[in-house]
Design a protein around this motif. Sequence first.
Motif, short mmCIF file in Angstrom:
data_model
loop_
_atom_site.label_atom_id
_atom_site.label_comp_id
_atom_site.label_asym_id
_atom_site.label_seq_id
_atom_site.Cartn_x
_atom_site.Cartn_y
_atom_site.Cartn_z
N UNK A 180 0.78 -1.19 -0.16
CA UNK A 180 -0.11 -0.05 0.07
C UNK A 180 0.87 1.28 0.16
N UNK A 181 2.08 1.26 0.32
CA UNK A 181 3.06 2.32 0.42
C UNK A 181 3.64 2.73 -0.87
N UNK A 182 3.30 1.84 -1.85
CA UNK A 182 3.78 2.18 -3.35
C UNK A 182 2.64 2.17 -4.27
N UNK A 183 2.57 3.36 -5.02
CA UNK A 183 1.19 3.38 -5.83
C UNK A 183 1.69 3.90 -7.28
N UNK A 184 1.16 3.31 -8.21
CA UNK A 184 1.60 3.51 -9.48
C UNK A 184 0.53 4.35 -10.30
N UNK A 185 0.95 5.21 -11.04
CA UNK A 185 -0.14 5.87 -12.00
C UNK A 185 0.68 5.58 -13.64
N UNK A 186 -0.34 4.74 -14.39
CA UNK A 186 0.06 4.73 -15.77
C UNK A 186 -0.51 5.55 -16.68
N UNK A 187 0.20 5.74 -17.95
CA UNK A 187 -0.10 6.89 -18.70
C UNK A 187 -0.31 6.48 -20.07
N UNK A 188 0.29 5.33 -20.53
CA UNK A 188 0.07 4.59 -21.81
C UNK A 188 -0.35 3.05 -21.76
N UNK A 189 -0.84 2.69 -22.82
CA UNK A 189 -1.34 1.25 -22.77
C UNK A 189 -0.11 0.39 -23.40
N UNK A 190 -0.09 -0.74 -22.82
CA UNK A 190 1.11 -1.69 -23.24
C UNK A 190 1.20 -2.03 -24.63
N UNK A 191 2.09 -2.29 -25.15
CA UNK A 191 2.37 -2.89 -26.35
C UNK A 191 3.49 -3.88 -26.63
N UNK A 192 3.43 -4.63 -27.49
CA UNK A 192 4.63 -5.80 -27.93
C UNK A 192 5.68 -5.00 -28.55
N UNK A 193 5.55 -3.65 -29.26
CA UNK A 193 6.28 -2.99 -30.25
C UNK A 193 7.46 -2.43 -29.62
N UNK A 215 10.20 -0.18 -16.94
CA UNK A 215 10.15 -0.54 -18.56
C UNK A 215 8.82 -1.34 -18.33
N UNK A 216 8.07 -1.20 -19.29
CA UNK A 216 6.87 -2.15 -19.35
C UNK A 216 6.60 -2.61 -20.70
N UNK A 217 6.13 -3.92 -21.00
CA UNK A 217 5.64 -4.15 -22.49
C UNK A 217 5.00 -5.48 -22.42
N UNK A 218 4.38 -5.95 -23.45
CA UNK A 218 3.83 -7.19 -23.72
C UNK A 218 4.85 -7.99 -24.35
N UNK A 219 5.10 -9.46 -23.53
CA UNK A 219 6.08 -10.05 -24.43
C UNK A 219 5.54 -11.02 -25.53
N UNK A 220 4.08 -11.01 -25.23
CA UNK A 220 3.25 -11.70 -26.28
C UNK A 220 1.82 -11.24 -25.96
N UNK A 221 0.86 -11.84 -26.70
CA UNK A 221 -0.61 -11.33 -26.33
C UNK A 221 -0.93 -11.70 -25.04
N UNK A 222 -0.17 -12.96 -24.41
CA UNK A 222 -0.92 -13.10 -23.07
C UNK A 222 0.27 -13.28 -22.01
#
Length: 300
Positions: A180-193, A215-222
Amino acid sequence: MDTQSIKWLRWAFNCKLWKPTAAEWLQANRCIQGEEMQRIERFVFQSPAISAMVGRLLLRKSVQTVTHLENKSIHFLRTSEGRPYLKDVNDLDVNVSHHGDWVVLALERNHQVGIDVMSLNRPINISIEEYFHLMRRQFTLSEWEQIKSADNSLHEFYRFWCLKESYVKATGVGLNLDLQKISFKVKEKLSADCSVISTEMRLDGSVEASDWLFEEKLLDSNHCVAVCTNPSPSSLSVSAVGSSTAQPQENYDSLRTNHRKQQKSFTVIPTSDLLSLETINFNVGVDAWNNFNNKTFSSR
């Protein structure tokens, strides 16, 4: 090759594509430390044993790639929280994660790093609503608002979980941290590209933790993956994880700019690369294969 020129690695291995033969499994066991082999032997099912083995091999191969050390000179220890770290190599941090089909690795020179991967499959034998209720204390109200307003709330849930786990693994604090002490705010949708690096983290609900990059991304669709890195030049210290000082905003902005130029994309590693490590465990006999072959098969 100038090993100092390698500043980072992002590797991935699809375990669904590897069905070990007896020869391959025995060779894999010969390439890892004896205590790690014993850990893997304790698994009941084949799938987690394969994932754990791949994780051990990725760790050793990545360090060898960067340092050119012989496999026998690479020795991993574990912190009191169970986090692997390199003995006698102080300028590298490396971390692995496995879930679903994938095992992933992140390596950084002179920076703390943590990584987490998650399958996006629905939970088994429980509804999504019940699952969210069970996990309600793991996220802040702000995070739950983002999760439940997303196009796919379950996928967004896994995304936030990946982010939290990557930070926990980078700092090495384990279960001692109140999520609960860490909170994230995302600004973009994930992509595999390409990687998303705009996500922000706040500590204790108010102070933006600008000394951490995600750094975040999709490795594949799942499968989604998150990597947490501390850009502070002196952040790497197993004994002082989580105690780094926030860097000036201009340094953080510079890191983001450099990262966009580099685009730290994942390289898929073939089995042949992992099994090319030199033998260090000479006490491996057919019993190692029998132990694995007699484990219960389970689909991923």
